[in-house]
Design an enzyme around this catalytic site. Structure first.
Site, PDB file in Angstrom:
ATOM      1  N   SER A 112      -9.589  -0.525  19.834  1.00 27.59           N
ATOM      2  CA  SER A 112      -8.022  -0.996  20.222  1.00 27.59           C
ATOM      3  C   SER A 112      -7.334  -0.898  21.498  1.00 27.59           C
ATOM      4  O   SER A 112      -6.903  -1.831  22.047  1.00 27.59           O
ATOM      5  CB  SER A 112      -7.264  -0.069  19.168  1.00 27.59           C
ATOM      6  N   THR A 161     -12.864   1.560  15.832  1.00 29.51           N
ATOM      7  CA  THR A 161     -12.626   2.226  14.177  1.00 29.51           C
ATOM      8  C   THR A 161     -11.411   1.525  13.268  1.00 29.51           C
ATOM      9  O   THR A 161     -11.902   1.144  12.250  1.00 29.51           O
ATOM     10  CB  THR A 161     -12.221   3.608  14.441  1.00 29.51           C
ATOM     11  N   CYS A 162     -10.527   1.098  14.068  1.00 29.29           N
ATOM     12  CA  CYS A 162      -9.144   0.435  13.329  1.00 29.29           C
ATOM     13  C   CYS A 162      -9.633  -0.712  12.555  1.00 29.29           C
ATOM     14  O   CYS A 162      -9.544  -0.715  11.362  1.00 29.29           O
ATOM     15  CB  CYS A 162      -8.280   0.315  14.261  1.00 29.29           C
ATOM     16  N   CYS A 178      -8.295   1.535   9.657  1.00 32.25           N
ATOM     17  CA  CYS A 178      -7.083   1.098   9.132  1.00 32.25           C
ATOM     18  C   CYS A 178      -7.307  -0.312   8.348  1.00 32.25           C
ATOM     19  O   CYS A 178      -6.646  -0.439   7.272  1.00 32.25           O
ATOM     20  CB  CYS A 178      -5.982   0.609  10.412  1.00 32.25           C
ATOM     21  N   LYS A 216      -9.431  -0.153   5.351  1.00 33.75           N
ATOM     22  CA  LYS A 216      -8.907   0.917   4.496  1.00 33.75           C
ATOM     23  C   LYS A 216      -7.556  -0.003   3.601  1.00 33.75           C
ATOM     24  O   LYS A 216      -7.638   0.168   2.110  1.00 33.75           O
ATOM     25  CB  LYS A 216      -8.344   1.959   5.318  1.00 33.75           C
ATOM     26  N   LYS A 217      -6.773  -0.568   4.360  1.00 39.61           N
ATOM     27  CA  LYS A 217      -5.697  -1.411   3.534  1.00 39.61           C
ATOM     28  C   LYS A 217      -6.128  -2.349   2.697  1.00 39.61           C
ATOM     29  O   LYS A 217      -5.563  -2.682   1.688  1.00 39.61           O
ATOM     30  CB  LYS A 217      -4.798  -2.006   4.921  1.00 39.61           C
ATOM     31  N   TYR A 262     -11.391 -10.779  18.142  1.00 42.52           N
ATOM     32  CA  TYR A 262     -11.283  -9.678  19.385  1.00 42.52           C
ATOM     33  C   TYR A 262     -11.956 -10.267  20.520  1.00 42.52           C
ATOM     34  O   TYR A 262     -11.559  -9.980  21.697  1.00 42.52           O
ATOM     35  CB  TYR A 262     -11.748  -8.439  18.937  1.00 42.52           C
ATOM     36  N   TYR A 308      -4.431  12.524   6.299  1.00 42.74           N
ATOM     37  CA  TYR A 308      -4.447  10.943   6.012  1.00 42.74           C
ATOM     38  C   TYR A 308      -5.456  10.150   5.048  1.00 42.74           C
ATOM     39  O   TYR A 308      -5.514   9.836   4.149  1.00 42.74           O
ATOM     40  CB  TYR A 308      -4.331  10.295   7.160  1.00 42.74           C
ATOM     41  N   GLU A 331      -5.612   9.007   1.425  1.00 37.98           N
ATOM     42  CA  GLU A 331      -5.760   7.676   1.044  1.00 37.98           C
ATOM     43  C   GLU A 331      -6.839   7.207   0.279  1.00 37.98           C
ATOM     44  O   GLU A 331      -6.626   6.488  -0.643  1.00 37.98           O
ATOM     45  CB  GLU A 331      -5.727   6.787   2.310  1.00 37.98           C
ATOM     46  N   GLY A 384     -10.743  15.753   9.576  1.00 36.81           N
ATOM     47  CA  GLY A 384     -10.533  15.251  10.881  1.00 36.81           C
ATOM     48  C   GLY A 384     -11.487  14.843  11.711  1.00 36.81           C
ATOM     49  O   GLY A 384     -12.657  14.572  11.235  1.00 36.81           O
ATOM     50  N   HIS A 397      21.481  -5.582  -1.615  1.00 33.58           N
ATOM     51  CA  HIS A 397      21.408  -5.372  -3.079  1.00 33.58           C
ATOM     52  C   HIS A 397      20.652  -6.562  -3.627  1.00 33.58           C
ATOM     53  O   HIS A 397      21.005  -7.736  -3.514  1.00 33.58           O
ATOM     54  CB  HIS A 397      22.828  -5.008  -3.614  1.00 33.58           C
ATOM     55  N   GLU A 434      18.481  -0.045   0.087  1.00 35.12           N
ATOM     56  CA  GLU A 434      20.050   0.233   0.516  1.00 35.12           C
ATOM     57  C   GLU A 434      20.427   1.408   0.246  1.00 35.12           C
ATOM     58  O   GLU A 434      21.426   1.895   0.633  1.00 35.12           O
ATOM     59  CB  GLU A 434      20.569  -0.830  -0.732  1.00 35.12           C
TER      60      GLU A 434
END
Ligand code: NDP
Length: 461
Positions: free
Chosen positions: A15, A42-43, A48, A51-52, A99, A180, A184, A264, A438, A443
């Site tokens: 990144s 890595t991301c 990230c 993973k998502k 990229y 994290y 996750e 870590g 609402h 809210e």
């Protein structure tokens, strides 16, 4: 025209590195970037983004269950791990292409090789042995999972890297760590039907988050069926015919198909030639930089996880943009690490920005804490026993909101927007004067009129 081959040479195509290379090249600098594995870092490749995608996959099971309360009958469902991995790989390959396209579009030279420093201005391209020179060098080589080499049998364990490419889903998994990645992946594997145990050395998971959310998430995970063993560590892992046997300090022997270590990440600095160039590192091997990401060597900068400042993609990108301002726009700019919104993509999710109640209690004489815990509307018909927690931490003297913490659906999305309000220095009165939207969960953030309690000199009163 300088006598160097390049104005800028970037080592590491993640990144931070890609951003710095692309923007520098688009400013007309002669730029090369080298990456030994895959562009995106890595991301994009094994962090990230995949993973998502796995997080989404792991949540359908609950969606199918919830549908019934809304009148749906969902037929028999099944899950195909290999299909998910293949779909994820195709998307990651697409992103990697983007990229590279961004880099080539800006006229940066894209090198698919490991690169090592020879001296402060010279880099060796390891694939060919060729050396090239550059006026400025950026090291953006990221980090890698801590292998926990002190653990007997650590070689039988996997890290998050391998979790993205398991041949098949195991029946059971033990995940070591309480940060994290551990949290996750515990939610991901549980959601995909794997019997999941988390083992964490501390008193409560997610040590750097607000205590309320940590406890709330822990309870929700246990209620779903994830086993969480706190105050415990792995002592030994051995491999037998039926899988892995784990000896723990306080919970006897466990069995698992897979053991994932999420303890870590270490900076990727080994063998980079840092000594040859005279670049200083700290005791963990992280490159030491000043406020502008400059190393002790005038023309060498370091960005992102390799510096072990804040290990987050947007932070690396921000550091890259500050580098561009500093080096190429005559506008020395320090990265700003204040009020970084962050999320844990568990189910329920955590979204947070600013100080936890505990941290704020140390910093301010008196706090007002606004806290709401409620059943989200969707859960009324789905019948799911889930609770959202929302919390605003307010400095009583200035009325400034100094922390905002959410546990529940879309907490990460809300934290991003709360980040804007905290960054703008909004007070609790600004929240009060904002019209509620609402019916939403968010809210609650603008309708908590009276403090739930106060904290004076770090103590609840
Ligand atoms: P974290 O720093 O979040 O967590 C590491 C965990 O391992 C902690 O629970 C820590 O315990 C524990 N630990 C460390 N050493 C040992 C040891 N020797 N024995 C037992 N336990 C140990 O790291 P992760 O690996 O989870 O993630 C790495 C980084 O990646 C994160 O810091 C984060 O910045 C980034 N990340 C961000 C995500 C996001 O934004 N959603 C997702 C995934 C990663 P203790 O707390 O007691 O120190």
């Amino acid at each position: 025209m300088s006598s160097y081959d390049y104005d800028l040479f970037v080592i590491g195509g993640g990144s931070g590195g890609v951003r710095a290379a692309r923007v520098a090249a688009s400013l007309g600098k002669r730029v090369a970037i080298a990456e030994e594995y895959r562009y995106g870092g890595t991301c994009v490749i094994r962090g990230c983004v995949p993973k998502k995608l796995f997080v989404y996959a792991s949540q359908f099971h609950e969606h199918f269950e919830d549908a019934e309360g809304f009148g749906w009958t969902v037929g028999e469902s099944s899950f195909d791990w290999k299909k998910l991995v293949a779909a994820k790989d195709a998307e990651i390959a697409r992103l990697e292409g983007l990229y590279k396209k961004g880099l080539s579009g800006a006229n940066a030279d894209i090198l698919e090789t490991r690169a090592e420093l020879v001296d402060a201005h010279t880099v060796r391209l390891m694939k060919t042995g060729q050396t090239v020179t550059a006026k400025t060098i950026i090291i953006a080589t990221g980090g890698r999972p801590n292998p926990h080499a002190a653990l007997p049998g650590h070689e039988f364990c996997i890290s998050s890297n391998e979790a993205f490419h398991l041949e098949e889903l195991p029946k059971s998994i033990v995940i070591a760590g309480g940060g994290y990645i551990a949290v996750e992946f515990a939610n991901i594997f549980h959601g995909l039907g794997v019997e999941t145990t988390l083992i964490y050395r501390g008193a409560e998971i997610l040590s750097r988050f607000d205590e309320d959310l940590r406890r709330g998430l822990h309870e929700a995970m246990v209620a779903k069926g994830i086993r969480i063993l706190c105050h415990d560590t792995l002592q030994k892992v051995s491999k037998g015919e039926d899988g892995l046997t784990l000896e723990t300090m306080n919970n006897g022997t466990l069995q698992a198909g897979v053991v994932l270590l999420a303890l870590g990440r270490d900076p990727n600095t080994e063998g980079l030639g840092l000594e040859a160039a005279g670049v200083a590192v700290d005791e963990r091997g992280a490159i030491i930089v000043d406020d502008y990401s400059r190393t002790n060597i005038e023309n060498i900068y370091a960005l992102g996880d390799v510096t072990n400042r804040v290990q987050l993609t947007p932070v690396a990108i921000h550091e890259a943009m500050c580098f561009i301002e500093t080096e190429y726009k005559n506008n020395p700019t320090r990265p700003d690490y204040d009020l970084i919104p962050t999320a844990v993509f568990s189910l329920p999710e955590i979204g947070t920005v600013g100080l936890s109640e505990e941290e704020a209690g140390k910093r301010y004489d008196e706090l007002e804490v606004y806290r709401a815990q409620f059943r989200p509307l969707k859960a009324t018909l789905s019948g799911r026993a889930e609770r959202m927690i929302m919390k605003l931490i307010v400095d009583a003297a200035s009325r400034k909101v100094v922390g905002a913490h959410i546990l529940g659906h879309d907490a990460g999305e809300m934290a991003q927007l709360l980040g804007v309000t905290l960054k703008a220095g909004c007070t609790k009165d600004d929240f009060d004067q904002t019209m509620a939207l609402h019916p939403t969960a968010a809210e609650e953030l603008v309708t908590m009129y009276a403090p739930s309690y106060r904290v004076r000199d770090g103590q609840r009163v």
